[in-house]
Design a protein around this motif. Structure first.
Motif, short mmCIF file in Angstrom:
data_model
loop_
_atom_site.label_atom_id
_atom_site.label_comp_id
_atom_site.label_asym_id
_atom_site.label_seq_id
_atom_site.Cartn_x
_atom_site.Cartn_y
_atom_site.Cartn_z
N VAL A 20 0.84 -1.20 0.00
CA VAL A 20 0.00 0.00 0.00
C VAL A 20 0.88 1.26 0.00
O VAL A 20 0.62 2.21 -0.73
N ILE A 21 1.92 1.26 0.80
CA ILE A 21 2.83 2.41 0.85
C ILE A 21 3.47 2.62 -0.52
O ILE A 21 3.53 3.75 -1.03
N LEU A 22 3.94 1.56 -1.14
CA LEU A 22 4.52 1.65 -2.48
C LEU A 22 3.49 2.16 -3.49
O LEU A 22 3.79 3.03 -4.31
N TYR A 23 2.31 1.62 -3.44
CA TYR A 23 1.24 2.03 -4.35
C TYR A 23 0.97 3.53 -4.22
O TYR A 23 0.89 4.25 -5.22
N ILE A 24 0.86 4.01 -3.00
CA ILE A 24 0.59 5.43 -2.76
C ILE A 24 1.72 6.30 -3.30
O ILE A 24 1.47 7.31 -3.95
N HIS A 25 2.94 5.92 -3.04
CA HIS A 25 4.08 6.73 -3.48
C HIS A 25 4.30 6.68 -4.99
O HIS A 25 4.71 7.67 -5.59
N LEU A 26 4.05 5.53 -5.62
CA LEU A 26 4.33 5.38 -7.04
C LEU A 26 3.13 5.69 -7.93
O LEU A 26 3.29 5.87 -9.14
N ASN A 27 1.95 5.77 -7.37
CA ASN A 27 0.74 6.00 -8.15
C ASN A 27 0.78 7.29 -8.98
O ASN A 27 0.35 7.27 -10.14
N PRO A 28 1.27 8.43 -8.46
CA PRO A 28 1.32 9.64 -9.30
C PRO A 28 2.20 9.47 -10.54
O PRO A 28 1.91 10.03 -11.59
N LEU A 29 3.23 8.65 -10.44
CA LEU A 29 4.09 8.36 -11.58
C LEU A 29 3.32 7.51 -12.60
O LEU A 29 3.34 7.79 -13.80
N LYS A 30 2.64 6.48 -12.11
CA LYS A 30 1.89 5.57 -12.98
C LYS A 30 0.82 6.28 -13.78
O LYS A 30 0.53 5.92 -14.90
N HIS A 31 0.20 7.29 -13.18
CA HIS A 31 -0.91 7.99 -13.82
C HIS A 31 -0.50 9.29 -14.49
O HIS A 31 -1.36 10.06 -14.93
N GLY A 32 0.80 9.53 -14.59
CA GLY A 32 1.30 10.67 -15.34
C GLY A 32 1.16 12.02 -14.67
O GLY A 32 1.27 13.05 -15.33
N PHE A 33 0.94 12.05 -13.36
CA PHE A 33 0.86 13.33 -12.65
C PHE A 33 2.25 13.94 -12.46
O PHE A 33 2.38 15.13 -12.21
N THR A 34 3.26 13.09 -12.53
CA THR A 34 4.64 13.55 -12.34
C THR A 34 5.58 12.60 -13.08
O THR A 34 5.23 11.45 -13.36
N ASP A 35 6.75 13.11 -13.38
CA ASP A 35 7.81 12.26 -13.94
C ASP A 35 8.76 11.80 -12.85
O ASP A 35 9.64 10.98 -13.09
N ASN A 36 8.60 12.36 -11.64
CA ASN A 36 9.51 12.07 -10.54
C ASN A 36 8.72 11.95 -9.23
O ASN A 36 8.43 12.94 -8.58
#
Length: 88
Positions: A20-36
């Motif tokens: 869950v922690i990984l999902y929360i932290h990496l989700n913005p990257l997966k959905h294109g909200f950020t490149d970093n």
């Protein structure tokens, strides 16, 4: 009319909590909200690694991943993963 868009899952073990922690932290990257994801403004990732005062349970989160180095490593290792269920 409002529609329920989120489902809840009880966190029953440490493996699922890490996922869950990984999902929360990496989700913005997966959905294109950020490149970093490391610099994403609305993420706790940077705060977890910071030494600045926070209300976050920083030490507890780090302990879920053993230490800071492993916390960083696991995030980097899973940047491209779409299946957090298999993350150890």
């Amino acid at each position: 009319m409002f529609k329920v868009r989120f489902k809840r899952n009880r966190i029953k073990d440490l493996k699922y909590l890490r996922n869950v922690i990984l999902y929360i932290h990496l989700n913005p990257l997966k959905h294109g909200f950020t490149d970093n994801y490391q610099e994403y403004l609305y993420s706790s990732y940077k705060s977890i690694l910071s030494s600045k005062p926070t209300i976050l349970k920083r030490e507890e989160v780090i302990e879920f991943f053993d230490d800071k180095d492993n916390f960083i490593h696991v995030h980097k290792e899973n940047e491209q993963s779409d299946n957090f269920e298999e993350i150890e």
